[in-house]
Design a protein around this motif. Structure first.
Motif, PDB file in Angstrom:
ATOM      1  N   HIS A  99     -19.191  47.811  11.890  1.00 43.34           N
ATOM      2  CA  HIS A  99     -19.528  46.439  12.272  1.00 43.34           C
ATOM      3  C   HIS A  99     -21.007  46.252  12.513  1.00 43.34           C
ATOM      4  O   HIS A  99     -21.456  45.136  12.758  1.00 43.34           O
ATOM      5  CB  HIS A  99     -18.772  46.057  13.550  1.00 43.34           C
ATOM      6  CG  HIS A  99     -17.297  46.175  13.409  1.00 43.34           C
ATOM      7  ND1 HIS A  99     -16.548  45.401  12.532  1.00 43.34           N
ATOM      8  CD2 HIS A  99     -16.405  47.010  13.996  1.00 43.34           C
ATOM      9  CE1 HIS A  99     -15.275  45.739  12.613  1.00 43.34           C
ATOM     10  NE2 HIS A  99     -15.151  46.734  13.505  1.00 43.34           N
TER      11      HIS A  99
ATOM     12  N   THR B 289     -22.251  36.627  12.531  1.00 48.63           N
ATOM     13  CA  THR B 289     -22.157  36.862  11.084  1.00 48.63           C
ATOM     14  C   THR B 289     -22.791  38.187  10.704  1.00 48.63           C
ATOM     15  O   THR B 289     -22.245  38.951   9.882  1.00 48.63           O
ATOM     16  CB  THR B 289     -22.855  35.714  10.330  1.00 48.63           C
ATOM     17  OG1 THR B 289     -22.281  34.485  10.759  1.00 48.63           O
ATOM     18  CG2 THR B 289     -22.683  35.855   8.826  1.00 48.63           C
ATOM     19  N   TYR B 290     -23.941  38.446  11.308  1.00 43.76           N
ATOM     20  CA  TYR B 290     -24.718  39.614  10.859  1.00 43.76           C
ATOM     21  C   TYR B 290     -24.531  40.831  11.768  1.00 43.76           C
ATOM     22  O   TYR B 290     -25.353  41.740  11.752  1.00 43.76           O
ATOM     23  CB  TYR B 290     -26.187  39.231  10.761  1.00 43.76           C
ATOM     24  CG  TYR B 290     -26.393  38.140   9.720  1.00 43.76           C
ATOM     25  CD1 TYR B 290     -26.130  38.397   8.358  1.00 43.76           C
ATOM     26  CD2 TYR B 290     -26.828  36.890  10.076  1.00 43.76           C
ATOM     27  CE1 TYR B 290     -26.301  37.379   7.416  1.00 43.76           C
ATOM     28  CE2 TYR B 290     -27.008  35.899   9.144  1.00 43.76           C
ATOM     29  CZ  TYR B 290     -26.739  36.138   7.799  1.00 43.76           C
ATOM     30  OH  TYR B 290     -26.877  35.165   6.878  1.00 43.76           O
ATOM     31  N   GLY B 291     -23.448  40.794  12.526  1.00 47.31           N
ATOM     32  CA  GLY B 291     -23.084  41.998  13.283  1.00 47.31           C
ATOM     33  C   GLY B 291     -24.049  42.356  14.388  1.00 47.31           C
ATOM     34  O   GLY B 291     -24.097  43.502  14.836  1.00 47.31           O
ATOM     35  N   LEU B 292     -24.828  41.391  14.832  1.00 47.36           N
ATOM     36  CA  LEU B 292     -25.772  41.680  15.927  1.00 47.36           C
ATOM     37  C   LEU B 292     -25.028  41.489  17.254  1.00 47.36           C
ATOM     38  O   LEU B 292     -25.231  40.532  18.003  1.00 47.36           O
ATOM     39  CB  LEU B 292     -26.976  40.747  15.832  1.00 47.36           C
ATOM     40  CG  LEU B 292     -27.724  40.816  14.488  1.00 47.36           C
ATOM     41  CD1 LEU B 292     -28.830  39.772  14.442  1.00 47.36           C
ATOM     42  CD2 LEU B 292     -28.301  42.206  14.281  1.00 47.36           C
ATOM     43  N   HIS B 293     -24.141  42.418  17.499  1.00 48.22           N
ATOM     44  CA  HIS B 293     -23.230  42.235  18.621  1.00 48.22           C
ATOM     45  C   HIS B 293     -23.920  42.323  19.972  1.00 48.22           C
ATOM     46  O   HIS B 293     -23.545  41.632  20.925  1.00 48.22           O
ATOM     47  CB  HIS B 293     -22.090  43.261  18.514  1.00 48.22           C
ATOM     48  CG  HIS B 293     -21.232  43.032  17.309  1.00 48.22           C
ATOM     49  ND1 HIS B 293     -20.304  43.941  16.841  1.00 48.22           N
ATOM     50  CD2 HIS B 293     -21.170  41.995  16.411  1.00 48.22           C
ATOM     51  CE1 HIS B 293     -19.711  43.493  15.748  1.00 48.22           C
ATOM     52  NE2 HIS B 293     -20.236  42.301  15.460  1.00 48.22           N
TER      53      HIS B 293
ATOM     54  N   SER C 113     -13.032  40.207  12.076  1.00 46.61           N
ATOM     55  CA  SER C 113     -12.787  41.645  11.960  1.00 46.61           C
ATOM     56  C   SER C 113     -11.941  42.170  13.118  1.00 46.61           C
ATOM     57  O   SER C 113     -11.522  43.319  13.119  1.00 46.61           O
ATOM     58  CB  SER C 113     -14.128  42.381  11.951  1.00 46.61           C
ATOM     59  OG  SER C 113     -14.816  42.115  13.152  1.00 46.61           O
TER      60      SER C 113
ATOM     61  N   ASP D  48     -28.985  46.297  18.189  1.00 46.48           N
ATOM     62  CA  ASP D  48     -28.173  45.869  17.057  1.00 46.48           C
ATOM     63  C   ASP D  48     -28.668  46.461  15.739  1.00 46.48           C
ATOM     64  O   ASP D  48     -28.098  46.171  14.673  1.00 46.48           O
ATOM     65  CB  ASP D  48     -28.176  44.347  16.971  1.00 46.48           C
ATOM     66  CG  ASP D  48     -27.205  43.746  17.976  1.00 46.48           C
ATOM     67  OD1 ASP D  48     -26.197  44.409  18.298  1.00 46.48           O
ATOM     68  OD2 ASP D  48     -27.465  42.633  18.473  1.00 46.48           O
TER      69      ASP D  48
ATOM     70  N   LEU E   5     -25.602  39.212  20.354  1.00 50.06           N
ATOM     71  CA  LEU E   5     -24.577  38.200  20.557  1.00 50.06           C
ATOM     72  C   LEU E   5     -24.085  38.208  22.017  1.00 50.06           C
ATOM     73  O   LEU E   5     -23.964  37.166  22.669  1.00 50.06           O
ATOM     74  CB  LEU E   5     -23.407  38.464  19.608  1.00 50.06           C
ATOM     75  CG  LEU E   5     -22.212  37.512  19.732  1.00 50.06           C
ATOM     76  CD1 LEU E   5     -22.634  36.078  19.437  1.00 50.06           C
ATOM     77  CD2 LEU E   5     -21.095  37.946  18.778  1.00 50.06           C
TER      78      LEU E   5
ATOM     79  N   TYR F 195     -25.658  35.802  14.864  1.00 48.16           N
ATOM     80  CA  TYR F 195     -25.406  37.097  15.470  1.00 48.16           C
ATOM     81  C   TYR F 195     -24.000  37.575  15.124  1.00 48.16           C
ATOM     82  O   TYR F 195     -23.764  38.771  14.887  1.00 48.16           O
ATOM     83  CB  TYR F 195     -25.549  37.036  16.997  1.00 48.16           C
ATOM     84  CG  TYR F 195     -26.966  36.750  17.489  1.00 48.16           C
ATOM     85  CD1 TYR F 195     -28.058  36.912  16.639  1.00 48.16           C
ATOM     86  CD2 TYR F 195     -27.212  36.332  18.793  1.00 48.16           C
ATOM     87  CE1 TYR F 195     -29.336  36.647  17.090  1.00 48.16           C
ATOM     88  CE2 TYR F 195     -28.492  36.085  19.253  1.00 48.16           C
ATOM     89  CZ  TYR F 195     -29.556  36.233  18.368  1.00 48.16           C
ATOM     90  OH  TYR F 195     -30.824  35.978  18.815  1.00 48.16           O
TER      91      TYR F 195
ATOM     92  N   GLN G 297     -13.135  42.220  16.130  1.00 50.66           N
ATOM     93  CA  GLN G 297     -14.077  42.557  17.188  1.00 50.66           C
ATOM     94  C   GLN G 297     -14.145  41.398  18.197  1.00 50.66           C
ATOM     95  O   GLN G 297     -14.309  40.240  17.804  1.00 50.66           O
ATOM     96  CB  GLN G 297     -15.471  42.780  16.593  1.00 50.66           C
ATOM     97  CG  GLN G 297     -15.622  44.100  15.905  1.00 50.66           C
ATOM     98  CD  GLN G 297     -15.750  45.229  16.921  1.00 50.66           C
ATOM     99  OE1 GLN G 297     -16.591  45.204  17.757  1.00 50.66           O
ATOM    100  NE2 GLN G 297     -14.883  46.231  16.793  1.00 50.66           N
TER     101      GLN G 297
END
Lengths: 324, 707
Positions: free
Chosen positions: A147, B80-84, B109, A224, B87, B78, B111
């Motif tokens: 992810h 969309t681009y997996g910047l959790h 997903s 990230d 986020l 965030y 998550q």
């Protein structure tokens, strides 16, 4: 050279002391804060400004409050009466600067490096990476955390795009034509392809194409991404080599070259002031810098700006479209 | 107890106003109370209606916020681009200080990125084709840690579903307190059998919980519950059911404390205002009473005082047309009437005084003593004659009781008086009686003739007694003297006739005795008897001569002579006798003192008196002879005073009687002759003697009147 260096450093120290105390006394007399204008094409992320402030403050060795005013276009620069100092990128013509300022003997070198997160640092153990090793590491990190995109780049930044396009050919040509005045322009698309493939492989965060340096710094700082390029003062890079990496601290390495450690793009910020100085050039850092073990690419302002002006859009489109 | 009129009036006003104020205060407070309760009821009802709208707005706000967050570019990018991490930080930042409990995104997903890092988790990936994922929901759900109002909205990037954003607001005490602030009512939320959150304090919440538990029907209602000392109006509203199907109840509680305190405040305010009004009323009463009432009453009072001091002509001015004015008018009328009556009374008093003076003068002029007793038996009045005559004997007469009056009298007199009193009281007839009192050494014995009469009042009823006493002492003395003179005159005439008859035989006896003497030898033993006969005849002849001298009406030869010419021959005559008796004669008189007397007779008087005095002193002594004019009287006073044995009181009044003597060889005619000579001169003689100390003979002869 080694004999002369201590004397130079001593003189530089004395001079810097006099200069900074004069500046400080002036600043104190006029205003307790010192306003420093940054005239450069770089996008100064907050983290970079903090590093520059730290370096400059150490040099001023006084509790001055430094306020930076980044100015990307020199034509728009009109310093007010409170601007006593200007850090001007090397290569910018002096006649473009406002009258009343004189180039000093102090300068600050900034280098473009790849930031490595603590997560990734455990893999590389502080060693430089080759391009292949870098890709493999990205793949491993991606596998471990599907992810998460392990790499983030501020590809919206023109300078970053220019650096990639300059670095890849230079790295490939490093061994044979380092000193050739003609640059192998035909190899610039390798950089675009590399970035594109990285995005396609979900190694490089696709949002990189919309991110600027500040965004990239934020993403990297938030954890990230495990890699991101950035500008830092040369001294900071060199100082990290002399100490153990501490937990949580970011590690910087030269962007990977084909065979390992690549070249390091570098720009110089010269300190301009209102009073003329007549001493030898010196870095703002008084320490002896172990720069001999690294290879730098001294970026040329005029040349780079010309490239940005002519090629950035095409290269950016190529990156988006995959047309290289 | 004296209470001023002002205080009475003010007190009355004060009580009246206080009562009125209290009644008004109580009624207004009750009205406020009732109205406030009514308003409270309406307010609770309004709150019950409002809470539904409020609840809807709460849900809408939550949903709107969730939708707003779902449209955040950063959140979308965030996500969309997996910047959790970014986020998560962005989620944290977004709901920081908003009051929302949690913001999370569930990505396709699976998550789940939450503002609470602990809640980050992985769920099975969602089916993008599930249209339910595109619905926006707001629901209430009870979790273990509390009740949550949750809004779920889809998140899209460029129209493509990328996940669902969930915004939670915890309906906890803090949130309900905020709601309470907004609604200005305590808010509590109940699900199933318990209160899950409340803005009420813990103890009140427990009370409400009990009420909630007891009330099984769970219908909407408005009721009152006492939480400790506070009373709350409670409104219960059924809002909606939770996602688990349980009914969500809202309790709205409004404390009546504030209302009650407001009512109390209003009451105290009213009381305070009433107090001020009372104070003002009191002040106004004082001023009013002073200006309108008291000052005018004081005028009348002062007027009364002026009249009391005697100025009956005083009139109160500035009379107004009210009750006090009427009072002042009446007062002026009264003063006028008093003036007239006073004049009339003065006239009567003058007459009475005149009459009293007249009576007083009559009584004062009377020589008769007039004494009145009242019915209590005390002397009420005594005229000056009574005071003069009886004052020395009784001392203070006024107030003297009849008993004391009688007690001091001699038994004989007392009996006489009592008899007279008895007769008066029985027969009401006056009875005359004689009363003899010993008025002392100076006044001597006084004899009164008196009588009792009843003193009657105007209604003829007895009022007391009147005693009238007339001094008849002189009358008695004169009667005695007349009687005595008559007796002496008879004795003298008798003695003279006897002496004349005796004288001739005595002359024969003497002649024969002298013949016998001539014929009898001196050595003859009988000759001594003859001599005694002759000398005794001579002595008898001398007595007879004296007797004849006493009885003989002799002519007098009065002329003015020096007293010394009278007394000196007397002193020469008695000189030998006085020396023999060792008596000193002390004459005291002015050499130029002249007296108008028959000098030969007065010589006889002094001779007799001096001889008597010398003979009264057996062991010698002193005889003082005095003579002088009494300037205040027409008398020339003569005194012969000795310090001899004195005369017994029993014989003092007999010494001037003829033939009365205490001597063995006296004739008893010496002092009788003295008395006769003094009487011949028109004088009087007094004897005062004290046994063992001496005797003083004092006689008065008229001085010669000039012209």
């Amino acid at each position: 050279m080694k004999r002369i260096l201590p004397r130079v450093l001593l003189l530089a120290t004395l001079f810097a002391g006099c200069f900074l105390s004069a500046c400080f006394s002036q600043s104190v007399a006029i205003k307790p804060a010192v306003k420093v204008s940054l005239v450069s094409r770089l996008e100064f992320a907050p983290e970079l400004l903090d590093l520059i402030r730290n370096s400059l403050s150490q040099k001023l060795s006084a509790p001055c409050n430094l306020f930076f005013q980044p100015i990307e276009d020199i034509a728009l620069f009109s310093p007010d009466k409170n601007s006593n100092l200007i850090l001007v990128e090397s290569g910018i013509p002096g006649n473009l600067l406002p009258p009343g300022f004189y180039k000093g003997n102090d300068y600050l070198d900034l280098v473009w490096l790849l930031s490595v997160s603590s997560n990734a640092y455990t893999k590389i153990k502080g060693q430089s990476l080759s391009t292949r090793e870098f890709i493999e590491l990205l793949a491993e990190l991606k596998t471990r955390n599907p992810h998460k995109f392990p790499w983030f780049e501020p590809l919206c930044s023109k300078v970053t795009m220019r650096n990639f396009c300059r670095l890849f050919p230079e790295n490939f040509d490093a061994t044979s034509s380092r000193k050739s005045p003609v640059k192998p322009l035909w190899q610039e698309n390798h950089a675009i392809a590399f970035l594109y493939r990285a995005i396609e492989s979900d190694y490089l965060n696709p949002w990189s194409v919309e991110a600027d340096a500040a965004m990239a710094a934020s993403v990297f700082a938030a954890g990230d991404s495990d890699f991101a390029t950035c500008w830092i003062p040369l001294e900071n890079f060199l100082q990290q080599q002399n100490r153990e990496r501490k937990s949580g601290k970011t590690w910087f390495i030269p962007f990977p070259g084909p065979e390992g450690e690549g070249l390091i793009p570098r720009i110089r910020l010269n300190l301009w002031q209102r009073q003329p100085m007549d001493t030898a050039d010196r870095t703002i850092n008084s320490q002896e810098l172990p720069i001999a073990s690294y290879s730098f690419i001294d970026l040329d302002y005029v040349e780079d700006m010309d490239w940005i002006k002519k090629n950035f859009s095409n290269k950016y489109d190529s990156l988006i479209m995959g047309d290289f | 107890m004296y209470i001023s009129l002002r205080i009475k009036i003010i007190s009355l006003l004060f009580i009246l106003i206080t009562s009125l104020a209290l009644v008004i205060n109580e009624s207004s407070t009750s009205l406020i109370h009732e109205k406030t309760r009514e308003i409270f009821q309406q307010r609770i009802e309004l709150l019950c209606e409002s809470i539904k709208s409020y609840w809807e707005s709460e849900k809408n706000q939550l949903l709107n916020n969730a939708m707003l967050y779902a449209e955040s570019e950063k959140i979308i990018n965030y996500s969309t681009y997996g910047l959790h991490n970014l986020l998560q930080k962005e989620l944290e930042r977004l709901i920081a200080k908003t009051g929302f409990h949690e913001l999370e995104i569930t990505l396709l997903s699976g998550q789940v990125i939450s503002s609470e890092p602990a809640n980050n988790r992985s769920l099975p990936s969602s089916d993008p084709g599930n249209t339910m994922l595109n619905l926006s929901l707001v629901f209430v759900k009870l979790y273990e840690d509390g009740l949550y109002l949750t809004a779920e909205v889809p998140v899209h990037k460029l129209g493509e579903f990328i996940g669902r954003l969930t915004l939670k607001r915890k309906l906890d005490d803090t949130r309900l307190k905020k709601m309470a602030r907004n609604l200005q009512a305590e808010v509590s939320v109940a699900i199933k059998e318990s209160i899950v959150a409340s803005s009420l304090p813990e103890n009140n919440r427990q009370e409400l919980n009990k009420e909630h538990f007891r009330n099984s029907d769970r219908k909407e209602d408005v009721f009152r519950v006492a939480f400790g000392k506070s009373v709350y109006s409670i409104g219960r509203v059924a809002l909606e059911k939770t996602s688990d199907g349980d009914q969500l109840l809202i309790y709205l509680a409004v404390s009546q404390d504030k209302m009650l305190s407001l009512v109390e405040h209003a009451r105290s305010q009213n009381l305070r205002v009433t107090g001020w009004i009372l104070l003002m009323a009191l002040l106004l009463s004082v001023i009013f009473s002073e200006k309108v009432l008291i000052s005018r009453i004081r005028k009348i009072h002062d007027g009364a005082n002026i009249i009391a001091e005697g100025d009956l002509g005083f009139q109160i001015a500035s009379i107004e047309g009210d009750e006090l004015g009427n009072l002042a008018r009446s007062f002026n009328l009264m003063a006028g009437s008093l003036q007239q009556n006073r004049n009339r009374l003065q006239h009567y008093i003058d007459r009475i005084e005149k009459l009293a003076n007249y009576i007083q003068n009559v009584l004062g002029s009377l020589r008769t003593c007039v004494i009145t007793w009242n019915l209590t038996g005390r002397i009420e009045t005594a005229n000056p004659a009574a005071l003069f005559e009886l004052g020395e004997f009784y001392g203070e007469l006024e107030g003297l009781s009849l008993r004391s009056f009688l007690k001091k009298l001699e038994p004989v007199s007392r009996r006489e008086v009592l008899d007279a009193l008895r007769q008066v009281s029985n027969s009401e007839n006056d009875r005359q009686f004689d009363l003899e009192i010993d008025a002392g050494a100076q006044s001597g014995t006084k004899v009164f003739q008196g009588g009792f009469s009843l003193l009657r009042a105007t209604d003829k009823k007895p009022y007391g007694l009147i005693l009238t006493l007339s001094n008849i002492t002189q009358k008695k003395i004169i009667e005695q003297q007349l009687y005595h003179a008559d007796k002496l005159s008879s004795i003298g005439q008798l003695a003279a006739s006897v002496a004349h008859e005796i004288k001739n035989p005595l002359a024969s006896i003497k002649t024969l005795g002298q013949l016998l003497q001539e014929e009898t030898d001196a050595t003859d033993t009988r000759r001594e008897y003859i001599d005694v006969i002759v000398s005794e005849v001579d002595r008898l002849n001398g007595v007879v001569e004296q007797l004849l001298k006493y009885a003989r009406p002799e002519g007098s030869s009065f002329r003015e002579v020096l007293f010394s010419e009278v007394i000196k021959p007397v002193l020469s005559l008695v000189h030998h006798e006085s020396e023999r008796q060792r008596v000193v004669l002390v004459p005291e008189y002015r050499p130029d003192l002249r007296v108008f007397v028959d000098s030969e007779k007065i010589k006889q008087v002094f001779l007799n008196l001096i001889f008597n005095a010398i003979q009264a002193m057996n062991e010698g002594g002193k005889v003082v002879l005095r003579a002088f004019h009494d300037i205040d009287s027409p008398w020339t006073v003569f005194e012969v005073e000795d310090n001899g044995s004195g005369i017994p009181p029993a014989t003092a009044n007999k010494i001037f009687e003829p033939f009365f003597t205490t001597k063995q060889r006296g004739t008893g005619l010496g002092l009788a002759i003295v008395k006769k000579i003094i009487d011949l001169h028109g004088g009087k003689i007094e004897v005062s003697s004290e046994l063992g100390k001496g005797t003083r003979i004092k006689f008065y002869l008229p001085s010669r009147q000039k012209g």
